[in-house]
Motif scaffolding. Structure first.
Motif, PDB file in Angstrom:
ATOM      1  N   CYS A 160       0.830  -1.208   0.000  1.00  0.00           N
ATOM      2  CA  CYS A 160       0.000   0.000   0.000  1.00  0.00           C
ATOM      3  C   CYS A 160       0.870   1.266   0.000  1.00  0.00           C
ATOM      4  O   CYS A 160       0.592   2.225  -0.738  1.00  0.00           O
ATOM      5  CB  CYS A 160      -0.914  -0.042   1.221  1.00  0.00           C
ATOM      6  SG  CYS A 160      -2.121   1.273   1.272  1.00  0.00           S
ATOM      7  N   ARG A 163       2.200   1.843  -3.470  1.00  0.00           N
ATOM      8  CA  ARG A 163       1.161   2.332  -4.387  1.00  0.00           C
ATOM      9  C   ARG A 163       0.835   3.799  -4.113  1.00  0.00           C
ATOM     10  O   ARG A 163       0.546   4.566  -5.031  1.00  0.00           O
ATOM     11  CB  ARG A 163      -0.105   1.476  -4.251  1.00  0.00           C
ATOM     12  CG  ARG A 163       0.035   0.099  -4.891  1.00  0.00           C
ATOM     13  CD  ARG A 163      -1.200  -0.732  -4.650  1.00  0.00           C
ATOM     14  NE  ARG A 163      -1.141  -2.011  -5.340  1.00  0.00           N
ATOM     15  CZ  ARG A 163      -1.967  -3.018  -5.124  1.00  0.00           C
ATOM     16  NH1 ARG A 163      -2.936  -2.900  -4.211  1.00  0.00           N
ATOM     17  NH2 ARG A 163      -1.851  -4.134  -5.792  1.00  0.00           N
ATOM     18  N   LEU A 164       0.881   4.164  -2.843  1.00  0.00           N
ATOM     19  CA  LEU A 164       0.589   5.563  -2.488  1.00  0.00           C
ATOM     20  C   LEU A 164       1.738   6.506  -2.854  1.00  0.00           C
ATOM     21  O   LEU A 164       1.550   7.714  -2.903  1.00  0.00           O
ATOM     22  CB  LEU A 164       0.322   5.674  -0.982  1.00  0.00           C
ATOM     23  CG  LEU A 164      -1.023   5.145  -0.490  1.00  0.00           C
ATOM     24  CD1 LEU A 164      -1.019   5.026   1.021  1.00  0.00           C
ATOM     25  CD2 LEU A 164      -2.157   6.059  -0.940  1.00  0.00           C
ATOM     26  N   PHE A 204      -8.762  -2.492   1.715  1.00  0.00           N
ATOM     27  CA  PHE A 204      -8.952  -1.927   0.373  1.00  0.00           C
ATOM     28  C   PHE A 204      -7.819  -2.282  -0.586  1.00  0.00           C
ATOM     29  O   PHE A 204      -8.084  -2.666  -1.720  1.00  0.00           O
ATOM     30  CB  PHE A 204      -9.054  -0.391   0.444  1.00  0.00           C
ATOM     31  CG  PHE A 204     -10.193   0.106   1.282  1.00  0.00           C
ATOM     32  CD1 PHE A 204     -11.471   0.244   0.739  1.00  0.00           C
ATOM     33  CD2 PHE A 204     -10.011   0.429   2.610  1.00  0.00           C
ATOM     34  CE1 PHE A 204     -12.529   0.703   1.516  1.00  0.00           C
ATOM     35  CE2 PHE A 204     -11.055   0.884   3.401  1.00  0.00           C
ATOM     36  CZ  PHE A 204     -12.313   1.020   2.848  1.00  0.00           C
ATOM     37  N   CYS A 205      -6.582  -2.135  -0.129  1.00  0.00           N
ATOM     38  CA  CYS A 205      -5.457  -2.198  -1.061  1.00  0.00           C
ATOM     39  C   CYS A 205      -4.977  -3.644  -1.254  1.00  0.00           C
ATOM     40  O   CYS A 205      -3.826  -3.980  -0.977  1.00  0.00           O
ATOM     41  CB  CYS A 205      -4.325  -1.298  -0.550  1.00  0.00           C
ATOM     42  SG  CYS A 205      -3.252  -0.738  -1.863  1.00  0.00           S
ATOM     43  N   PRO A 210      -7.503  -4.265  -6.088  1.00  0.00           N
ATOM     44  CA  PRO A 210      -7.703  -3.335  -4.964  1.00  0.00           C
ATOM     45  C   PRO A 210      -9.036  -2.598  -5.110  1.00  0.00           C
ATOM     46  O   PRO A 210      -9.469  -2.297  -6.224  1.00  0.00           O
ATOM     47  CB  PRO A 210      -6.515  -2.364  -5.108  1.00  0.00           C
ATOM     48  CG  PRO A 210      -6.039  -2.501  -6.514  1.00  0.00           C
ATOM     49  CD  PRO A 210      -6.339  -3.908  -6.927  1.00  0.00           C
ATOM     50  N   ALA A 211      -9.676  -2.370  -3.962  1.00  0.00           N
ATOM     51  CA  ALA A 211     -10.999  -1.740  -3.968  1.00  0.00           C
ATOM     52  C   ALA A 211     -10.847  -0.220  -3.996  1.00  0.00           C
ATOM     53  O   ALA A 211     -11.281   0.494  -3.075  1.00  0.00           O
ATOM     54  CB  ALA A 211     -11.781  -2.195  -2.742  1.00  0.00           C
ATOM     55  N   CYS A 212     -10.256   0.291  -5.072  1.00  0.00           N
ATOM     56  CA  CYS A 212      -9.997   1.732  -5.167  1.00  0.00           C
ATOM     57  C   CYS A 212     -11.295   2.546  -5.159  1.00  0.00           C
ATOM     58  O   CYS A 212     -11.315   3.682  -4.673  1.00  0.00           O
ATOM     59  CB  CYS A 212      -9.196   2.041  -6.427  1.00  0.00           C
ATOM     60  SG  CYS A 212      -7.602   1.210  -6.496  1.00  0.00           S
ATOM     61  N   CYS A 215     -12.001   3.185  -1.610  1.00  0.00           N
ATOM     62  CA  CYS A 215     -10.853   3.506  -0.734  1.00  0.00           C
ATOM     63  C   CYS A 215     -10.875   4.987  -0.343  1.00  0.00           C
ATOM     64  O   CYS A 215     -11.019   5.860  -1.204  1.00  0.00           O
ATOM     65  CB  CYS A 215      -9.551   3.166  -1.460  1.00  0.00           C
ATOM     66  SG  CYS A 215      -8.082   3.656  -0.516  1.00  0.00           S
ATOM     67  N   ALA A 218      -8.442   7.315  -2.334  1.00  0.00           N
ATOM     68  CA  ALA A 218      -8.486   7.288  -3.801  1.00  0.00           C
ATOM     69  C   ALA A 218      -8.220   8.660  -4.424  1.00  0.00           C
ATOM     70  O   ALA A 218      -7.550   8.764  -5.453  1.00  0.00           O
ATOM     71  CB  ALA A 218      -9.829   6.747  -4.275  1.00  0.00           C
ATOM     72  N   CYS A 221      -4.354   9.132  -4.333  1.00  0.00           N
ATOM     73  CA  CYS A 221      -3.453   8.010  -4.617  1.00  0.00           C
ATOM     74  C   CYS A 221      -3.044   8.004  -6.099  1.00  0.00           C
ATOM     75  O   CYS A 221      -3.904   7.951  -6.979  1.00  0.00           O
ATOM     76  CB  CYS A 221      -4.133   6.694  -4.256  1.00  0.00           C
ATOM     77  SG  CYS A 221      -3.122   5.256  -4.665  1.00  0.00           S
ATOM     78  N   SER A 223      -1.852   5.614  -7.735  1.00  0.00           N
ATOM     79  CA  SER A 223      -2.046   4.291  -8.339  1.00  0.00           C
ATOM     80  C   SER A 223      -3.513   3.907  -8.436  1.00  0.00           C
ATOM     81  O   SER A 223      -3.822   2.743  -8.711  1.00  0.00           O
ATOM     82  CB  SER A 223      -1.325   3.229  -7.506  1.00  0.00           C
ATOM     83  OG  SER A 223       0.017   3.576  -7.302  1.00  0.00           O
ATOM     84  N   VAL A 224      -4.400   4.871  -8.159  1.00  0.00           N
ATOM     85  CA  VAL A 224      -5.831   4.528  -8.162  1.00  0.00           C
ATOM     86  C   VAL A 224      -6.233   3.898  -9.492  1.00  0.00           C
ATOM     87  O   VAL A 224      -5.798   4.330 -10.556  1.00  0.00           O
ATOM     88  CB  VAL A 224      -6.684   5.790  -7.849  1.00  0.00           C
ATOM     89  CG1 VAL A 224      -6.513   6.849  -8.907  1.00  0.00           C
ATOM     90  CG2 VAL A 224      -8.138   5.440  -7.657  1.00  0.00           C
TER      91      VAL A 224
HETATM   92  S1  SF4 Z   1      -6.673   4.023  -4.132  1.00  0.00           S
HETATM   93 FE1  SF4 Z   1      -6.385   1.850  -4.635  1.00  0.00          FE
HETATM   94  S2  SF4 Z   1      -4.165   1.568  -4.930  1.00  0.00           S
HETATM   95 FE2  SF4 Z   1      -4.471   3.524  -3.849  1.00  0.00          FE
HETATM   96  S3  SF4 Z   1      -4.304   3.012  -1.649  1.00  0.00           S
HETATM   97 FE3  SF4 Z   1      -6.486   2.907  -2.170  1.00  0.00          FE
HETATM   98  S4  SF4 Z   1      -6.866   0.746  -2.722  1.00  0.00           S
HETATM   99 FE4  SF4 Z   1      -4.616   1.093  -2.757  1.00  0.00          FE
END
Ligand code: SF4
Length: 236
Positions: A160, A163-164, A204-205, A210-212, A215, A218, A221, A223-224
């Motif tokens: 996570c 990705r953030l 979420f991640c 991933p449940a963007c 989240c 989102a 982020c 990487s959304v």
């Molecule tokens: S938006 Fe998606 S990729 Fe980014 S932290 Fe949330 S679940 Fe992870």
């Protein structure tokens, strides 16, 4: 925008009320101060698990065994049965037994309170090569028991954080991740940041899909992902 500013904004989002509201049940602190040994064994339950699940299983463990010595002399299968509900219960059981056994052989007991006097560096020196101890375990004890400034990082949190964009993609292990986070997260936010990020990572991640869409991070982020469109079957 400079990277440090972007990262500080993301850290604020992780700590925000919005993030706190959408995650699962709030974490609870132990009713009474735990011993260092309890923190250590709890950390083995907590790694890659939610606070709530780890608490339930840790209570199972405490009620199943009379004391830590009974657990030490039990088989990995018996301890794994008491860890039902966590991922990889057998591996966790083996880690607990091997730590208890090694510690018992050197001290003839299960007391770790002397670590309080040794401080973080002394505790790290004593435990870093001990059987069953991961970097997450050591960091958890440092943060929760020794009140040190550090953020324990397990595999879901590492995924996570990358990705953030709070960690560089080149960061390879939890030690490097902690060194970076210790500079970014203020000491008085360490526990809340750990709890919040861990929940977001687990709820979420996910590794796959991933449940963007739901989240709380989102909006910020990098990487959304957009939800994948439903598959349309071609007519035969
Ligand atoms: S938006 Fe998606 S990729 Fe980014 S932290 Fe949330 S679940 Fe992870």
């Amino acid at each position: 925008m400079p990277l440090t500013v972007v990262r500080q904004k993301l850290i604020s989002q992780v700590l925000s009320r919005k993030a706190a509201e959408v995650v699962a049940d709030p974490a609870s602190e132990p009713a009474q101060e735990w011993t260092v040994m309890e923190h250590l064994l709890f950390a083995i339950c907590r790694e890659e698990s939610s606070q709530e699940k780890a608490e339930v299983v840790f209570r199972q463990l405490q009620s199943r065994f009379f004391d830590w010595n009974e657990m030490r002399v039990s088989s990995p299968r018996e301890v794994a049965e008491a860890l039902a509900g966590l991922t990889n219960p057998r591996a966790r059981a083996e880690r607990m037994i091997s730590f208890l056994q090694e510690h018992f052989e050197s001290t003839y007991g299960f007391d770790l309170e002397s670590l309080q006097k040794k401080g973080v560096k002394g505790a790290a020196k004593q435990l870093e090569n001990a059987k069953g101890i991961s970097d997450f375990t050591l960091a958890w004890i440092s943060q929760r028991s020794l009140r040190a400034h550090t953020v324990p990082v397990d595999a879901p949190m590492m995924r996570c954080l990358k990705r953030l964009g709070l960690l560089d993609a080149t960061v390879e292990n939890a030690v490097e991740a902690r060194a970076s986070l210790d500079e970014q997260v203020e000491k008085n936010h360490g526990v809340d940041f750990t709890d919040q990020l861990s929940r977001i990572a687990l709820d979420f991640c996910h590794d796959r899909n991933p449940a963007c869409g739901t989240c709380p991070l989102a909006a910020d982020c990098p990487s959304v992902r957009a939800p994948s469109a439903p598959r349309v079957r071609k007519p035969k």
